[in-house]
Design an enzyme around this catalytic site. Structure first.
Site, mmCIF file in Angstrom:
data_model
loop_
_atom_site.group_PDB
_atom_site.id
_atom_site.type_symbol
_atom_site.label_atom_id
_atom_site.label_comp_id
_atom_site.label_asym_id
_atom_site.label_seq_id
_atom_site.Cartn_x
_atom_site.Cartn_y
_atom_site.Cartn_z
ATOM 1 N N TYR A 1 0.878 -1.185 0.000
ATOM 2 C CA TYR A 1 0.000 0.000 0.000
ATOM 3 C C TYR A 1 0.909 1.227 0.000
ATOM 4 O O TYR A 1 2.058 1.168 -0.456
ATOM 5 C CB TYR A 1 -0.920 -0.123 1.244
ATOM 6 C CG TYR A 1 -1.967 0.937 1.400
ATOM 7 C CD1 TYR A 1 -3.013 1.052 0.486
ATOM 8 C CD2 TYR A 1 -1.938 1.822 2.476
ATOM 9 C CE1 TYR A 1 -3.992 2.033 0.643
ATOM 10 C CE2 TYR A 1 -2.919 2.793 2.636
ATOM 11 C CZ TYR A 1 -3.942 2.900 1.715
ATOM 12 O OH TYR A 1 -4.897 3.859 1.865
ATOM 13 N N ARG B 1 -5.309 10.951 -10.895
ATOM 14 C CA ARG B 1 -4.622 11.628 -9.781
ATOM 15 C C ARG B 1 -4.165 10.555 -8.807
ATOM 16 O O ARG B 1 -4.826 10.268 -7.831
ATOM 17 C CB ARG B 1 -5.595 12.636 -9.131
ATOM 18 C CG ARG B 1 -5.063 13.580 -8.126
ATOM 19 C CD ARG B 1 -4.595 12.913 -6.822
ATOM 20 N NE ARG B 1 -5.554 12.832 -5.753
ATOM 21 C CZ ARG B 1 -5.608 11.807 -4.888
ATOM 22 N NH1 ARG B 1 -4.810 10.759 -4.969
ATOM 23 N NH2 ARG B 1 -6.500 11.810 -3.929
ATOM 24 N N LYS C 1 -5.605 -1.185 -2.381
ATOM 25 C CA LYS C 1 -6.756 -0.913 -1.497
ATOM 26 C C LYS C 1 -7.515 -2.216 -1.230
ATOM 27 O O LYS C 1 -7.963 -2.475 -0.115
ATOM 28 C CB LYS C 1 -7.708 0.105 -2.145
ATOM 29 C CG LYS C 1 -7.094 1.500 -2.346
ATOM 30 C CD LYS C 1 -7.357 2.441 -1.191
ATOM 31 C CE LYS C 1 -6.592 3.746 -1.348
ATOM 32 N NZ LYS C 1 -6.675 4.646 -0.217
ATOM 33 N N GLU D 1 -11.624 5.882 -6.439
ATOM 34 C CA GLU D 1 -10.321 6.181 -5.841
ATOM 35 C C GLU D 1 -9.437 6.933 -6.819
ATOM 36 O O GLU D 1 -9.306 6.546 -7.988
ATOM 37 C CB GLU D 1 -9.668 4.841 -5.461
ATOM 38 C CG GLU D 1 -8.487 4.943 -4.549
ATOM 39 C CD GLU D 1 -8.833 5.405 -3.141
ATOM 40 O OE1 GLU D 1 -9.703 4.816 -2.494
ATOM 41 O OE2 GLU D 1 -8.199 6.388 -2.690
ATOM 42 N N ASP E 1 -11.337 9.284 -1.460
ATOM 43 C CA ASP E 1 -10.498 10.478 -1.279
ATOM 44 C C ASP E 1 -11.297 11.643 -0.710
ATOM 45 O O ASP E 1 -10.777 12.448 0.053
ATOM 46 C CB ASP E 1 -9.862 10.877 -2.617
ATOM 47 C CG ASP E 1 -8.969 9.776 -3.114
ATOM 48 O OD1 ASP E 1 -7.947 9.516 -2.465
ATOM 49 O OD2 ASP E 1 -9.313 9.134 -4.123
HETATM 50 N N1 LIG Z 1 -3.829 10.798 3.982
HETATM 51 C C1 LIG Z 1 -4.850 10.406 3.263
HETATM 52 O O1 LIG Z 1 -5.627 9.540 3.658
HETATM 53 C C2 LIG Z 1 -5.107 11.066 1.940
HETATM 54 C C3 LIG Z 1 -6.361 10.923 1.351
HETATM 55 C C4 LIG Z 1 -6.622 11.544 0.135
HETATM 56 C C5 LIG Z 1 -5.621 12.290 -0.485
HETATM 57 N N2 LIG Z 1 -4.404 12.372 0.105
HETATM 58 C C6 LIG Z 1 -3.320 13.118 -0.543
HETATM 59 O O2 LIG Z 1 -3.685 14.465 -0.644
HETATM 60 C C7 LIG Z 1 -3.064 15.044 -1.780
HETATM 61 C C8 LIG Z 1 -4.096 15.842 -2.553
HETATM 62 O O3 LIG Z 1 -5.121 15.022 -3.029
HETATM 63 P P1 LIG Z 1 -6.360 15.670 -3.814
HETATM 64 O O4 LIG Z 1 -7.186 14.570 -4.325
HETATM 65 O O5 LIG Z 1 -7.021 16.692 -2.991
HETATM 66 O O6 LIG Z 1 -5.587 16.368 -5.025
HETATM 67 P P2 LIG Z 1 -6.071 17.564 -5.913
HETATM 68 O O7 LIG Z 1 -5.155 17.591 -7.078
HETATM 69 O O8 LIG Z 1 -7.537 17.467 -6.147
HETATM 70 O O9 LIG Z 1 -5.819 18.867 -5.007
HETATM 71 C C9 LIG Z 1 -4.569 19.405 -4.692
HETATM 72 C C10 LIG Z 1 -4.808 20.804 -4.163
HETATM 73 O O10 LIG Z 1 -3.591 21.299 -3.629
HETATM 74 C C11 LIG Z 1 -3.423 22.639 -4.085
HETATM 75 N N3 LIG Z 1 -2.010 23.016 -4.024
HETATM 76 C C12 LIG Z 1 -1.027 22.782 -4.926
HETATM 77 N N4 LIG Z 1 0.109 23.386 -4.519
HETATM 78 C C13 LIG Z 1 -0.160 23.993 -3.346
HETATM 79 C C14 LIG Z 1 0.612 24.798 -2.459
HETATM 80 N N5 LIG Z 1 1.883 25.054 -2.705
HETATM 81 N N6 LIG Z 1 0.011 25.277 -1.338
HETATM 82 C C15 LIG Z 1 -1.296 25.011 -1.073
HETATM 83 N N7 LIG Z 1 -2.066 24.262 -1.896
HETATM 84 C C16 LIG Z 1 -1.505 23.764 -3.018
HETATM 85 C C17 LIG Z 1 -3.991 22.626 -5.487
HETATM 86 O O11 LIG Z 1 -4.240 23.930 -5.967
HETATM 87 C C18 LIG Z 1 -5.248 21.809 -5.219
HETATM 88 O O12 LIG Z 1 -6.255 22.632 -4.694
HETATM 89 C C19 LIG Z 1 -2.417 13.895 -2.532
HETATM 90 O O13 LIG Z 1 -1.040 13.874 -2.239
HETATM 91 C C20 LIG Z 1 -3.058 12.675 -1.953
HETATM 92 O O14 LIG Z 1 -2.178 11.575 -1.948
HETATM 93 C C21 LIG Z 1 -4.128 11.790 1.303
HETATM 94 O O1 LIG Z 2 -3.875 5.889 -0.973
HETATM 95 C C1 LIG Z 2 -3.617 6.413 0.123
HETATM 96 O O2 LIG Z 2 -2.646 6.055 0.810
HETATM 97 C C2 LIG Z 2 -4.497 7.477 0.708
HETATM 98 C C3 LIG Z 2 -5.297 8.255 -0.255
HETATM 99 O O3 LIG Z 2 -6.338 7.518 -0.820
HETATM 100 C C4 LIG Z 2 -4.512 8.970 -1.301
HETATM 101 O O4 LIG Z 2 -5.011 9.097 -2.415
HETATM 102 O O5 LIG Z 2 -3.425 9.444 -0.992
HETATM 103 MG MG LIG Z 3 -6.747 7.859 -2.790
#
Ligand SMILES: NC(=O)c1ccc[n+]([C@@H]2O[C@H](COP(=O)([O-])OP(=O)(O)OC[C@H]3O[C@@H](n4cnc5c(N)ncnc54)[C@H](O)[C@@H]3O)[C@@H](O)[C@H]2O)c1
Ligand SMILES: O=C(O)C[C@H](O)C(=O)O
Ligand SMILES: [Mg+2]
Length: 601
Positions: free
Chosen positions: A136, A189, A207, A278, A302
């Site tokens: 993962y 993404r 997943k 996802e 997400d």
């Molecule tokens: N921890 C978790 O469980 C989890 C879950 C979902 C997503 N994520 C992570 O979150 C991140 C974003 O996912 P998403 O689906 O929202 O992506 P997304 O592409 O939809 O959104 C990214 C956002 O970040 C903004 N951004 C880019 N550069 C930036 C900066 N310098 N400062 C502030 N904002 C900035 C963009 O403008 C956009 O609004 C990914 O890395 C993903 O892996 C983590």
């Molecule tokens: O896949 C993960 O580890 C968490 C989340 O779904 C992501 O997109 O980052």
């Molecule tokens: Mg995800």
């Protein structure tokens, strides 16, 4: 009631794979299952293959005599042999670059997955803390980036833009009669790594491995899916080895028509299957969620899974300050990232605040400051997405003066002095020394920093940075796993993992066992609240906000039960197999857990 549980559980057991050893506390030896295959077809089928563990009677019965070395090994011996190989690999790659080690580990596990699923999942379940980062996040990101080169065998289903009009028949190419859980991506993404086209299939595979390991879903009933509508990743389009469609991504109605056809096909063959969306880029994440959430039993992990996990962390941060939960309504929260995950988190946090305020009849304010790649989002922003507009700062009396449109992160943190700084930006390192030092002036005695972007390279900061620049009182959580930090004097700075893996398996499991028609906000809320209350006050005081990965099966069973109860309370549950909605409604919590435990392989 016990009789019906026993009846159902024996059915569930019969539906499980051939030879998995008992795992749940209530599980007993599975009944044998009927296999039509014989000879090499069995050895080449990872669902049924036992390798050298086929006893002589089965070798005779299944036409395997002479096709295997003569010695019959026990499952335990096979297990030990694999673990020994894995440990040797760890030893032999010590000192090699992290990515080489990670891919070597992934390869050896993947080969086992392709050969003998029973052994693979036993190894995974028993060693989940060590192996989750391999199958993962974060290694799965590296695997997706290199998928075309790593490819040896297909896994799951590949639907493409060229399959238009064919999907209803294609879906019947999947060899299993019954599918319970589907995870689908369009590869647009992948974590914080952008558009990886068909290579994104690694995410649904990872997943669903967790669905089996954490939620006990039968591995024969999971289906990873990629919808390949092309890619806008120039590097992949120019790569001769790229395995996906070499065309730009479909857009607009053409795109929607492909996803619609896929959903109709799935629903036609497996009306009860739960579909998890996802790693779709933001516009399609929201559009598909709105379009399908009342028609199918689906959710977007997400947007919704992440929101629940973040909410649990935010509530934990309130408890860590020694305040009552109601004080959540006055926490100041800065979020870097206004994408599908960021907006999902903000929406659920806002909903929770409104719920709390409604109980006391108080009026709330906008407690959020949201930034995207262009800085602070205010109502002065042109062409604001309606989902984001809800959180844009205005010009009213509650606003902090001088915080203008596009203000930088450090400016915002300095002026707002937030209780929580949360990153879902996909940009590594943006919580730099300056920003973290500004968090030292937070209005909270326990400033919380959530660097939730994945994989590790995209984390907004590390726990070392946080405890060094913000101080020992800080609370840290990240999407990808980090090690705890030794603070000296025997004290530990906890590196919590705030990843949606703590919720999505329970959401899917609860939806499946309740037979819910769709997945409601209340079901998601119940899952999040269950996760939030899982951690004890003692743990919270130490800065522990999330459980250890090693307890993922336990937490998943609880979240699953909470989701079932919420579905029953809302009258959305239609029951599962022989357990009807009435029976579900009258079951005690203990029986929910018993039911859930029975599904474990
Ligand atoms: N921890 C978790 O469980 C989890 C879950 C979902 C997503 N994520 C992570 O979150 C991140 C974003 O996912 P998403 O689906 O929202 O992506 P997304 O592409 O939809 O959104 C990214 C956002 O970040 C903004 N951004 C880019 N550069 C930036 C900066 N310098 N400062 C502030 N904002 C900035 C963009 O403008 C956009 O609004 C990914 O890395 C993903 O892996 C983590
Ligand atoms: O896949 C993960 O580890 C968490 C989340 O779904 C992501 O997109 O980052
Ligand atoms: Mg995800």
């Amino acid at each position: 009631m016990w009789r019906s549980v026993a009846r159902r559980s024996s059915q569930v057991r019969r539906l499980l794979s051939t030879s998995a050893p008992p795992a749940g506390p209530l599980a007993t030896v599975p009944a044998p299952c009927i296999v039509q295959k014989r000879g090499n077809d069995i050895l080449n089928d990872p669902w049924y293959n036992k390798d050298t563990a086929f006893p002589l009677t089965e070798r005779d019965r299944l036409g395997l005599r002479g096709l295997l070395p003569p010695r019959v090994m026990s499952f335990e011996q096979q297990y030990e042999r694999f673990i020994n190989s894995y440990r040797s690999l760890e030893k032999n790659t010590r000192g090699e670059p992290d990515s080489i080690v990670a891919l070597a580990k992934w390869r050896i596990l993947n080969r086992l997955h392709d050969r003998n699923e029973t052994l693979y999942f036993r190894v995974l379940i028993d060693n989940i803390k060590d192996l989750a980062p391999v199958i993962y996040t974060p290694t799965v990101g590296l695997v997706c980036e290199n998928y075309s080169g790593l490819f040896r065998r297909p896994r799951g289903m590949y639907f493409t833009a060229k399959d238009k009009g064919e999907m209803m028949s294609m879906i019947y190419n999947w060899p299993q009669e019954k599918v319970d859980m589907i995870v689908v991506t369009d590869g647009s993404r992948i974590l914080g790594l952008g558009d990886l086209g068909v290579q994104g299939i690694g995410i649904p595979i990872g997943k669903l491995d967790l669905y089996v390991a954490a939620a006990g879903i039968n591995p024969q009933k999971v289906l990873p899916v990629i919808i390949d509508v092309g890619t806008n990743n120039e590097k992949l389009l120019e790569d001769n080895l790229y395995l996906g469609l070499r065309q730009p991504r479909l857009e607009g109605e053409e795109y929607m028509a492909v996803v619609d056809e896929f959903m109709e096909a799935v629903h036609a063959r497996w009306p009860q299957a739960v579909v998890q969306f996802e790693d779709f880029q933001m516009k399609w994440a929201f559009e598909t969620l709105e379009r399908y959430r009342n028609r199918f039993c689906m959710f977007n992990d997400d947007v919704q899974g992440t929101a629940g996990v973040a909410l649990a962390g935010l509530l934990g941060a309130v408890r860590a300050q020694g305040r009552p939960l109601h004080d959540f309504t006055s926490q100041k929260i800065v979020v870097a990232g206004a994408g599908s995950a960021g907006i999902g988190v903000l929406s659920m946090a806002k909903q929770e605040m409104s719920r709390m305020l409604a109980k006391t009849g108080e009026e709330g304010h906008n407690q959020f400051w949201v930034l995207d790649k262009n800085g602070l989002i205010t109502k002065d922003r042109k062409d604001l997405d309606p989902a984001v507009a809800n959180f844009a700062r205005g010009h009213g009396p509650n606003e902090i003066p001088d915080l203008h449109e596009g203000a930088s992160l450090v400016e915002v943190v300095r002026k707002v002095k937030p209780h929580v700084l949360l990153g879902l930006s996909g940009v590594g390192g943006i919580f730099n020394e300056e920003v973290l030092k500004a968090m030292k002036e937070s209005d909270s005695p326990r400033p919380a920093i959530f660097a939730m972007s994945n994989p590790t390279t995209k984390a907004e900061c590390t726990p070392e940075d946080v405890f060094k620049h913000v101080g020992e009182n800080a609370i840290f959580a990240s999407g990808s796993p980090f090690s705890n930090v030794s603070l000296g004097n025997g004290k530990t700075g906890y590196a919590n993992q705030a990843n949606n893996m703590y919720l999505f398996p329970g959401i899917g499991l609860g939806a499946l066992l309740s037979g819910a028609r769709h997945i409601s906000d209340d079901m998601l809320q119940a899952g999040a609240e269950c996760l939030a209350s899982y951690i004890t006050d003692d743990e919270i005081q130490k800065g522990i906000l999330f459980p250890e990965v090693s307890s993922i099966r336990h937490i998943t069973a609880r979240v699953g039960a909470a989701v079932v109860r919420a579905a029953v309370a809302e009258d959305l549950a239609e029951g599962c197999r022989t357990v009807g909605p009435k029976e579900l409604g009258s079951m005690s919590e203990v029986l929910y857990y018993a039911e859930i435990n029975f599904t474990f392989v």
